[in-house]
Design an enzyme around this catalytic site. Structure first.
Site, PDB file in Angstrom:
ATOM      1  CG  HIS A   1      39.315  34.582  32.793  1.00  0.00           C
ATOM      2  ND1 HIS A   1      40.413  33.769  32.767  1.00  0.00           N
ATOM      3  CD2 HIS A   1      39.759  35.800  32.390  1.00  0.00           C
ATOM      4  CE1 HIS A   1      41.465  34.458  32.355  1.00  0.00           C
ATOM      5  NE2 HIS A   1      41.111  35.697  32.137  1.00  0.00           N
TER       6      HIS A   1
ATOM      7  CE  LYS B   1      49.221  38.713  25.329  1.00  0.00           C
ATOM      8  NZ  LYS B   1      48.068  38.836  26.228  1.00  0.00           N
TER       9      LYS B   1
ATOM     10  NE  ARG C   1      43.183  40.985  36.845  1.00  0.00           N
ATOM     11  CZ  ARG C   1      43.993  40.389  35.990  1.00  0.00           C
ATOM     12  NH1 ARG C   1      44.396  39.175  36.237  1.00  0.00           N
ATOM     13  NH2 ARG C   1      44.412  40.996  34.917  1.00  0.00           N
TER      14      ARG C   1
ATOM     15  CB  SER D   1      46.006  33.120  32.672  1.00  0.00           C
ATOM     16  OG  SER D   1      44.651  33.339  32.433  1.00  0.00           O
TER      17      SER D   1
END
Ligand code: ADP
Length: 161
Positions: free
Chosen positions: A16, A40, A89, A127
């Protein structure tokens, strides 16, 4: 031009930070913004994540940290941001991100989603991976800033360092 970089950042990683650092050289102002997502179940509260990101980006003058609830494009409009930044990614990111970019375009044709490709060394980093390693007592100090590693390790009761 103002760009927003929305995400969960639970916690912020070096991947990040790489995207934030590179985008801060491209845009007049970059707003890193945590989406308050009630679905979440995060490791860190929004307030903790705001403090963590502020500390991580304190050397970058044109970077701001905030949070929002609701549609990302509504937040972008409120902040006069024309660009919504996302990092890419692997191929699996692409499918999800393209769908989101198309959806946002139908909602707000004046806002562009801009993708920055990950730097090769962070292509594997997320993460969730950081949390997975820390949960089992593995080292994470090469994946996140030092103060974040300490915060995460504290959450999992890893105090061996
Ligand atoms: P979200 O829940 O919105 O995906 P994340 O915090 O996981 O929130 O990610 C925010 C953004 O940062 C996403 O666009 C994601 O693809 C990107 N990102 C996450 N990790 C990396 C990395 N290692 N390199 C480049 N971009 C990344």
């Amino acid at each position: 031009m103002i760009a927003i970089y929305p995400g969960s950042f639970d916690p912020i990683t070096l991947g990040h930070l790489d995207i934030i650092t590179r985008s801060s050289q491209l845009y007049r102002r970059v707003i890193v913004v945590i989406s308050r997502n009630p679905n979440k179940n995060p490791l860190f509260t929004v307030e903790e994540r705001i403090a963590q990101i502020r500390k991580t980006t304190q050397h970058l003058d044109n970077v701001e940290v905030d949070s929002f609830e609701g549609l990302t494009i509504t937040y972008a409009r409120d902040r006069q941001a024309k660009v919504l930044l996302r990092g890419l990614r692997v191929l699996s990111d692409f499918e999800k991100e393209l769908q989101m970019a198309h959806t946002n375009k139908t909602l707000a044709s004046d806002i562009e989603t801009v993708f920055l490709a990950t730097s090769t060394e962070y292509g594997f980093l997320s993460s969730s991976l950081v949390k997975e390693i820390a949960r089992f007592g593995g080292p994470i100090n090469h994946l996140v800033p030092e103060h974040i590693a300490l915060d995460v390790e504290k959450c999992y009761g890893n105090t061996l360092r």
